[in-house]
Scaffold this motif. Sequence first.
Motif, PDB file in Angstrom:
ATOM      1  N   GLU A   1       0.816  -1.217   0.000  1.00 24.92           N
ATOM      2  CA  GLU A   1       0.000   0.000   0.000  1.00 24.92           C
ATOM      3  C   GLU A   1       0.850   1.267   0.000  1.00 24.92           C
ATOM      4  O   GLU A   1       0.489   2.255  -0.621  1.00 24.92           O
ATOM      5  CB  GLU A   1      -0.936  -0.015   1.208  1.00 24.92           C
ATOM      6  CG  GLU A   1      -1.914   1.120   1.228  1.00 24.92           C
ATOM      7  CD  GLU A   1      -2.907   1.041   2.369  1.00 24.92           C
ATOM      8  OE1 GLU A   1      -3.530   2.078   2.661  1.00 24.92           O
ATOM      9  OE2 GLU A   1      -3.061  -0.037   2.981  1.00 24.92           O
ATOM     10  N   GLU A   2       1.984   1.256   0.682  1.00 24.75           N
ATOM     11  CA  GLU A   2       2.834   2.444   0.742  1.00 24.75           C
ATOM     12  C   GLU A   2       3.298   2.852  -0.659  1.00 24.75           C
ATOM     13  O   GLU A   2       3.239   4.023  -1.041  1.00 24.75           O
ATOM     14  CB  GLU A   2       4.033   2.188   1.651  1.00 24.75           C
ATOM     15  CG  GLU A   2       4.917   3.398   1.850  1.00 24.75           C
ATOM     16  CD  GLU A   2       6.081   3.142   2.798  1.00 24.75           C
ATOM     17  OE1 GLU A   2       6.860   4.091   3.007  1.00 24.75           O
ATOM     18  OE2 GLU A   2       6.229   2.014   3.310  1.00 24.75           O
TER      19      GLU A   2
ATOM     20  N   THR B   1       0.317   4.053  -2.776  1.00 28.62           N
ATOM     21  CA  THR B   1      -0.066   5.412  -2.388  1.00 28.62           C
ATOM     22  C   THR B   1       0.869   6.433  -3.014  1.00 28.62           C
ATOM     23  O   THR B   1       0.425   7.464  -3.528  1.00 28.62           O
ATOM     24  CB  THR B   1      -0.074   5.549  -0.855  1.00 28.62           C
ATOM     25  OG1 THR B   1      -1.064   4.653  -0.330  1.00 28.62           O
ATOM     26  CG2 THR B   1      -0.365   6.967  -0.414  1.00 28.62           C
ATOM     27  N   LYS B   2       2.150   6.150  -2.981  1.00 26.68           N
ATOM     28  CA  LYS B   2       3.133   7.054  -3.579  1.00 26.68           C
ATOM     29  C   LYS B   2       2.836   7.261  -5.072  1.00 26.68           C
ATOM     30  O   LYS B   2       2.845   8.387  -5.566  1.00 26.68           O
ATOM     31  CB  LYS B   2       4.536   6.487  -3.378  1.00 26.68           C
ATOM     32  CG  LYS B   2       5.653   7.340  -3.919  1.00 26.68           C
ATOM     33  CD  LYS B   2       6.999   6.734  -3.557  1.00 26.68           C
ATOM     34  CE  LYS B   2       8.157   7.509  -4.114  1.00 26.68           C
ATOM     35  NZ  LYS B   2       8.231   8.895  -3.694  1.00 26.68           N
TER      36      LYS B   2
ATOM     37  N   ARG C   1      -0.675   9.211  -5.459  1.00 25.71           N
ATOM     38  CA  ARG C   1      -0.614  10.598  -4.983  1.00 25.71           C
ATOM     39  C   ARG C   1       0.396  11.443  -5.748  1.00 25.71           C
ATOM     40  O   ARG C   1       0.099  12.554  -6.188  1.00 25.71           O
ATOM     41  CB  ARG C   1      -0.278  10.590  -3.489  1.00 25.71           C
ATOM     42  CG  ARG C   1      -0.192  11.963  -2.845  1.00 25.71           C
ATOM     43  CD  ARG C   1       0.407  11.895  -1.454  1.00 25.71           C
ATOM     44  NE  ARG C   1       1.757  11.356  -1.550  1.00 25.71           N
ATOM     45  CZ  ARG C   1       2.240  10.426  -0.716  1.00 25.71           C
ATOM     46  NH1 ARG C   1       1.505   9.938   0.255  1.00 25.71           N
ATOM     47  NH2 ARG C   1       3.475   9.984  -0.869  1.00 25.71           N
TER      48      ARG C   1
ATOM     49  N   TYR D   1      -5.913   6.440  -7.808  1.00 21.56           N
ATOM     50  CA  TYR D   1      -6.601   5.512  -6.909  1.00 21.56           C
ATOM     51  C   TYR D   1      -5.618   4.473  -6.396  1.00 21.56           C
ATOM     52  O   TYR D   1      -4.751   4.010  -7.129  1.00 21.56           O
ATOM     53  CB  TYR D   1      -7.723   4.768  -7.644  1.00 21.56           C
ATOM     54  CG  TYR D   1      -8.833   5.650  -8.135  1.00 21.56           C
ATOM     55  CD1 TYR D   1      -9.843   6.071  -7.280  1.00 21.56           C
ATOM     56  CD2 TYR D   1      -8.877   6.055  -9.467  1.00 21.56           C
ATOM     57  CE1 TYR D   1     -10.869   6.878  -7.740  1.00 21.56           C
ATOM     58  CE2 TYR D   1      -9.899   6.863  -9.931  1.00 21.56           C
ATOM     59  CZ  TYR D   1     -10.900   7.266  -9.063  1.00 21.56           C
ATOM     60  OH  TYR D   1     -11.914   8.072  -9.515  1.00 21.56           O
ATOM     61  N   VAL D   2      -5.814   4.091  -5.146  1.00 21.46           N
ATOM     62  CA  VAL D   2      -5.107   2.948  -4.577  1.00 21.46           C
ATOM     63  C   VAL D   2      -6.131   1.826  -4.475  1.00 21.46           C
ATOM     64  O   VAL D   2      -7.214   2.010  -3.904  1.00 21.46           O
ATOM     65  CB  VAL D   2      -4.517   3.259  -3.183  1.00 21.46           C
ATOM     66  CG1 VAL D   2      -3.850   2.026  -2.590  1.00 21.46           C
ATOM     67  CG2 VAL D   2      -3.520   4.407  -3.275  1.00 21.46           C
TER      68      VAL D   2
ATOM     69  N   SER E   1      -8.213   4.184  -1.352  1.00 19.78           N
ATOM     70  CA  SER E   1      -7.998   5.622  -1.218  1.00 19.78           C
ATOM     71  C   SER E   1      -7.939   6.268  -2.599  1.00 19.78           C
ATOM     72  O   SER E   1      -7.773   5.599  -3.615  1.00 19.78           O
ATOM     73  CB  SER E   1      -6.750   5.947  -0.396  1.00 19.78           C
ATOM     74  OG  SER E   1      -5.613   5.345  -0.938  1.00 19.78           O
ATOM     75  N   GLU E   2      -8.111   7.573  -2.572  1.00 21.33           N
ATOM     76  CA  GLU E   2      -8.201   8.352  -3.807  1.00 21.33           C
ATOM     77  C   GLU E   2      -7.469   9.668  -3.582  1.00 21.33           C
ATOM     78  O   GLU E   2      -7.574  10.265  -2.506  1.00 21.33           O
ATOM     79  CB  GLU E   2      -9.676   8.564  -4.098  1.00 21.33           C
ATOM     80  CG  GLU E   2     -10.039   9.571  -5.103  1.00 21.33           C
ATOM     81  CD  GLU E   2     -11.560   9.710  -5.231  1.00 21.33           C
ATOM     82  OE1 GLU E   2     -11.990  10.860  -5.333  1.00 21.33           O
ATOM     83  OE2 GLU E   2     -12.284   8.690  -5.243  1.00 21.33           O
ATOM     84  N   PHE E   3      -6.755  10.121  -4.591  1.00 23.56           N
ATOM     85  CA  PHE E   3      -6.023  11.375  -4.524  1.00 23.56           C
ATOM     86  C   PHE E   3      -6.378  12.218  -5.743  1.00 23.56           C
ATOM     87  O   PHE E   3      -6.448  11.701  -6.846  1.00 23.56           O
ATOM     88  CB  PHE E   3      -4.512  11.126  -4.496  1.00 23.56           C
ATOM     89  CG  PHE E   3      -4.075  10.318  -3.299  1.00 23.56           C
ATOM     90  CD1 PHE E   3      -3.769  10.941  -2.105  1.00 23.56           C
ATOM     91  CD2 PHE E   3      -4.013   8.940  -3.367  1.00 23.56           C
ATOM     92  CE1 PHE E   3      -3.395  10.211  -0.989  1.00 23.56           C
ATOM     93  CE2 PHE E   3      -3.636   8.195  -2.275  1.00 23.56           C
ATOM     94  CZ  PHE E   3      -3.327   8.836  -1.081  1.00 23.56           C
TER      95      PHE E   3
END
Length: 101
Positions: free
Chosen positions: A26-27, A30-31, A34, A47-48, A96-98
């Motif tokens: 996930e890390e 996310t990178k 984002r 999107y993750v 998650s969403e950015f």
Amino acid sequence: LIEESDFTKFPPRLPEQPIFYPVCNEEYATKIARDWNAKYNKDKIGYVTKFEVRKEFLDNYEVQVVGGEICEEYWIPAEELEEFNKNIVGKIEVISEFRGE
């Protein structure tokens, strides 16, 4: 496009995308979402996702480390994406969403 499949598969790759790169944590995901997708793709969104893939399928591929120790991913040739999708267990979940500016 993932939503259109009822969250069961990833869409085919574009001609300029010969490899599908599912990441292993996930890390790192996310990178990418984002710091890259939300800034540089045309929709300015990243999107993750979280999903499971049968180990027997993934055992055919080596984990590739492409930067730091968190940057682990599989390299799935585009022509094998349909088989990858058949080996997804359950649904693809957006966790998650950015949004970029």
